[in-house]
Design a protein around this motif. Sequence first.
Motif, PDB file in Angstrom:
ATOM      1  N   GLY A 220       0.851  -1.192   0.000  1.00  0.00           N
ATOM      2  CA  GLY A 220       0.000   0.000   0.000  1.00  0.00           C
ATOM      3  C   GLY A 220       0.885   1.238   0.000  1.00  0.00           C
ATOM      4  O   GLY A 220       1.768   1.369  -0.838  1.00  0.00           O
ATOM      5  N   GLU A 221       0.681   2.106   0.968  1.00  0.00           N
ATOM      6  CA  GLU A 221       1.452   3.344   1.054  1.00  0.00           C
ATOM      7  C   GLU A 221       2.695   3.229   1.928  1.00  0.00           C
ATOM      8  O   GLU A 221       3.456   4.190   2.042  1.00  0.00           O
ATOM      9  CB  GLU A 221       0.558   4.456   1.618  1.00  0.00           C
ATOM     10  CG  GLU A 221      -0.611   4.820   0.735  1.00  0.00           C
ATOM     11  CD  GLU A 221      -1.445   5.936   1.350  1.00  0.00           C
ATOM     12  OE1 GLU A 221      -0.898   6.765   2.098  1.00  0.00           O
ATOM     13  OE2 GLU A 221      -2.654   5.961   1.077  1.00  0.00           O
ATOM     14  N   PHE A 222       2.902   2.087   2.568  1.00  0.00           N
ATOM     15  CA  PHE A 222       3.974   1.985   3.558  1.00  0.00           C
ATOM     16  C   PHE A 222       4.917   0.823   3.267  1.00  0.00           C
ATOM     17  O   PHE A 222       4.504  -0.222   2.771  1.00  0.00           O
ATOM     18  CB  PHE A 222       3.384   1.797   4.964  1.00  0.00           C
ATOM     19  CG  PHE A 222       2.405   2.858   5.338  1.00  0.00           C
ATOM     20  CD1 PHE A 222       2.820   4.142   5.644  1.00  0.00           C
ATOM     21  CD2 PHE A 222       1.045   2.587   5.374  1.00  0.00           C
ATOM     22  CE1 PHE A 222       1.907   5.134   5.985  1.00  0.00           C
ATOM     23  CE2 PHE A 222       0.124   3.561   5.715  1.00  0.00           C
ATOM     24  CZ  PHE A 222       0.561   4.842   6.022  1.00  0.00           C
ATOM     25  N   GLU A 223       6.183   1.021   3.629  1.00  0.00           N
ATOM     26  CA  GLU A 223       7.139  -0.078   3.597  1.00  0.00           C
ATOM     27  C   GLU A 223       6.944  -0.906   4.860  1.00  0.00           C
ATOM     28  O   GLU A 223       6.842  -0.352   5.961  1.00  0.00           O
ATOM     29  CB  GLU A 223       8.576   0.453   3.577  1.00  0.00           C
ATOM     30  CG  GLU A 223       9.028   0.922   2.233  1.00  0.00           C
ATOM     31  CD  GLU A 223      10.531   1.188   2.206  1.00  0.00           C
ATOM     32  OE1 GLU A 223      11.150   1.358   3.280  1.00  0.00           O
ATOM     33  OE2 GLU A 223      11.082   1.227   1.100  1.00  0.00           O
ATOM     34  N   ILE A 224       6.909  -2.210   4.694  1.00  0.00           N
ATOM     35  CA  ILE A 224       6.699  -3.081   5.852  1.00  0.00           C
ATOM     36  C   ILE A 224       7.820  -4.114   5.947  1.00  0.00           C
ATOM     37  O   ILE A 224       8.471  -4.446   4.958  1.00  0.00           O
ATOM     38  CB  ILE A 224       5.322  -3.780   5.805  1.00  0.00           C
ATOM     39  CG1 ILE A 224       5.170  -4.656   4.542  1.00  0.00           C
ATOM     40  CG2 ILE A 224       4.202  -2.771   5.826  1.00  0.00           C
ATOM     41  CD1 ILE A 224       5.244  -6.095   4.854  1.00  0.00           C
ATOM     42  N   ARG A 225       8.029  -4.612   7.149  1.00  0.00           N
ATOM     43  CA  ARG A 225       8.978  -5.697   7.394  1.00  0.00           C
ATOM     44  C   ARG A 225       8.336  -6.852   8.130  1.00  0.00           C
ATOM     45  O   ARG A 225       8.951  -7.888   8.328  1.00  0.00           O
ATOM     46  CB  ARG A 225      10.168  -5.189   8.219  1.00  0.00           C
ATOM     47  CG  ARG A 225      11.192  -4.465   7.382  1.00  0.00           C
ATOM     48  CD  ARG A 225      12.545  -4.374   8.056  1.00  0.00           C
ATOM     49  NE  ARG A 225      13.035  -5.642   8.545  1.00  0.00           N
ATOM     50  CZ  ARG A 225      13.640  -5.791   9.734  1.00  0.00           C
ATOM     51  NH1 ARG A 225      13.831  -4.773  10.532  1.00  0.00           N
ATOM     52  NH2 ARG A 225      14.063  -6.977  10.108  1.00  0.00           N
ATOM     53  N   LEU A 226       7.101  -6.672   8.573  1.00  0.00           N
ATOM     54  CA  LEU A 226       6.431  -7.694   9.363  1.00  0.00           C
ATOM     55  C   LEU A 226       5.003  -7.848   8.876  1.00  0.00           C
ATOM     56  O   LEU A 226       4.276  -6.863   8.746  1.00  0.00           O
ATOM     57  CB  LEU A 226       6.441  -7.280  10.845  1.00  0.00           C
ATOM     58  CG  LEU A 226       5.899  -8.263  11.854  1.00  0.00           C
ATOM     59  CD1 LEU A 226       6.760  -9.528  11.903  1.00  0.00           C
ATOM     60  CD2 LEU A 226       5.857  -7.611  13.245  1.00  0.00           C
ATOM     61  N   VAL A 227       4.619  -9.112   8.594  1.00  0.00           N
ATOM     62  CA  VAL A 227       3.254  -9.413   8.169  1.00  0.00           C
ATOM     63  C   VAL A 227       2.630 -10.312   9.221  1.00  0.00           C
ATOM     64  O   VAL A 227       3.196 -11.354   9.580  1.00  0.00           O
ATOM     65  CB  VAL A 227       3.221 -10.124   6.799  1.00  0.00           C
ATOM     66  CG1 VAL A 227       1.781 -10.397   6.375  1.00  0.00           C
ATOM     67  CG2 VAL A 227       3.959  -9.315   5.748  1.00  0.00           C
ATOM     68  N   LEU A 228       1.478  -9.906   9.715  1.00  0.00           N
ATOM     69  CA  LEU A 228       0.722 -10.687  10.696  1.00  0.00           C
ATOM     70  C   LEU A 228      -0.621 -11.018  10.058  1.00  0.00           C
ATOM     71  O   LEU A 228      -1.547 -10.207  10.092  1.00  0.00           O
ATOM     72  CB  LEU A 228       0.524  -9.890  11.983  1.00  0.00           C
ATOM     73  CG  LEU A 228       1.800  -9.407  12.655  1.00  0.00           C
ATOM     74  CD1 LEU A 228       1.503  -8.295  13.647  1.00  0.00           C
ATOM     75  CD2 LEU A 228       2.501 -10.546  13.342  1.00  0.00           C
ATOM     76  N   LEU A 229      -0.724 -12.184   9.451  1.00  0.00           N
ATOM     77  CA  LEU A 229      -1.951 -12.618   8.790  1.00  0.00           C
ATOM     78  C   LEU A 229      -2.871 -13.238   9.836  1.00  0.00           C
ATOM     79  O   LEU A 229      -2.530 -14.250  10.442  1.00  0.00           O
ATOM     80  CB  LEU A 229      -1.639 -13.620   7.677  1.00  0.00           C
ATOM     81  CG  LEU A 229      -2.822 -14.273   6.970  1.00  0.00           C
ATOM     82  CD1 LEU A 229      -3.755 -13.245   6.350  1.00  0.00           C
ATOM     83  CD2 LEU A 229      -2.329 -15.252   5.922  1.00  0.00           C
ATOM     84  N   ILE A 230      -4.013 -12.622  10.031  1.00  0.00           N
ATOM     85  CA  ILE A 230      -4.938 -13.017  11.095  1.00  0.00           C
ATOM     86  C   ILE A 230      -6.026 -13.914  10.531  1.00  0.00           C
ATOM     87  O   ILE A 230      -6.719 -13.543   9.584  1.00  0.00           O
ATOM     88  CB  ILE A 230      -5.565 -11.773  11.739  1.00  0.00           C
ATOM     89  CG1 ILE A 230      -4.482 -10.851  12.265  1.00  0.00           C
ATOM     90  CG2 ILE A 230      -6.531 -12.173  12.840  1.00  0.00           C
ATOM     91  CD1 ILE A 230      -4.988  -9.488  12.670  1.00  0.00           C
ATOM     92  N   ALA A 231      -6.179 -15.078  11.136  1.00  0.00           N
ATOM     93  CA  ALA A 231      -7.265 -16.001  10.806  1.00  0.00           C
ATOM     94  C   ALA A 231      -7.958 -16.367  12.120  1.00  0.00           C
ATOM     95  O   ALA A 231      -7.343 -16.991  12.991  1.00  0.00           O
ATOM     96  CB  ALA A 231      -6.722 -17.254  10.122  1.00  0.00           C
ATOM     97  N   ILE A 232      -9.192 -15.962  12.267  1.00  0.00           N
ATOM     98  CA  ILE A 232      -9.898 -16.149  13.533  1.00  0.00           C
ATOM     99  C   ILE A 232     -11.167 -16.963  13.328  1.00  0.00           C
ATOM    100  O   ILE A 232     -11.940 -16.708  12.411  1.00  0.00           O
ATOM    101  CB  ILE A 232     -10.268 -14.772  14.154  1.00  0.00           C
ATOM    102  CG1 ILE A 232      -9.008 -13.971  14.426  1.00  0.00           C
ATOM    103  CG2 ILE A 232     -11.086 -14.934  15.428  1.00  0.00           C
ATOM    104  CD1 ILE A 232      -8.049 -14.607  15.401  1.00  0.00           C
ATOM    105  N   SER A 233     -11.367 -17.920  14.221  1.00  0.00           N
ATOM    106  CA  SER A 233     -12.596 -18.711  14.202  1.00  0.00           C
ATOM    107  C   SER A 233     -13.664 -17.981  15.014  1.00  0.00           C
ATOM    108  O   SER A 233     -13.352 -17.110  15.838  1.00  0.00           O
ATOM    109  CB  SER A 233     -12.352 -20.094  14.801  1.00  0.00           C
ATOM    110  OG  SER A 233     -12.119 -19.993  16.197  1.00  0.00           O
ATOM    111  N   LYS A 234     -14.894 -18.353  14.812  1.00  0.00           N
ATOM    112  CA  LYS A 234     -15.986 -17.717  15.554  1.00  0.00           C
ATOM    113  C   LYS A 234     -15.820 -17.925  17.053  1.00  0.00           C
ATOM    114  O   LYS A 234     -16.112 -17.036  17.843  1.00  0.00           O
ATOM    115  CB  LYS A 234     -17.333 -18.257  15.078  1.00  0.00           C
ATOM    116  CG  LYS A 234     -17.698 -17.775  13.701  1.00  0.00           C
ATOM    117  CD  LYS A 234     -19.038 -18.286  13.248  1.00  0.00           C
ATOM    118  CE  LYS A 234     -19.287 -17.766  11.831  1.00  0.00           C
ATOM    119  NZ  LYS A 234     -20.505 -18.282  11.263  1.00  0.00           N
ATOM    120  N   ALA A 235     -15.311 -19.068  17.452  1.00  0.00           N
ATOM    121  CA  ALA A 235     -15.145 -19.371  18.881  1.00  0.00           C
ATOM    122  C   ALA A 235     -14.140 -18.446  19.561  1.00  0.00           C
ATOM    123  O   ALA A 235     -14.248 -18.189  20.758  1.00  0.00           O
ATOM    124  CB  ALA A 235     -14.720 -20.824  19.059  1.00  0.00           C
TER     125      ALA A 235
END
Length: 182
Positions: A124-139
Amino acid sequence: MTVQLTLFVTHSDESLVIDALTQLDHQKLHDIFEEKVGDLIRPDVFYINQVSKFETVEHILSFMLDALYEKGYTPEEFKADVFKREFFSATSFAYGFAMPHSLKVMANVSCLSVMQLRQPLMWGEFEIRLVLLIAISKADRNYMNMFFEWFNDVVNDPKRYGELLDAKDHAAFVNCIVGNNK
């Protein structure tokens, strides 16, 4: 924890009781957070010090999302939903990280896939070094507030955030989180 009160309960006594309850509540939340974060950040979807084979956001997301699907953590439609979310607005932040996630709570198993990049990548508009991909269950959706509170504290503390970016392995990364969250 013991709180000693005077014979006739005063405003000072009330403050002592409120402080004690706040401390107990904070410790309980910390214990829950520590237990959950260990479960969320799974070593089998944790990628440290990744090199430039991932040249685009799409490469990174595809790699991480395919791994989640192959391990049974997410349903097939999760990938399309994350890309759809990213299309609306990039999930990168000025602090040098991205938190991609789906529009819907639909994971089979809650997890946080982490990728630490050796070199910054434009997201996007920013340089990043860390990716935190969030996958959450309903529980587990109720536990996410604890995670976001923690992460907000980390990115606002340059020393702690630097420790996360410099973690050498999964154990060091998780220890940085739970060891500094007290």
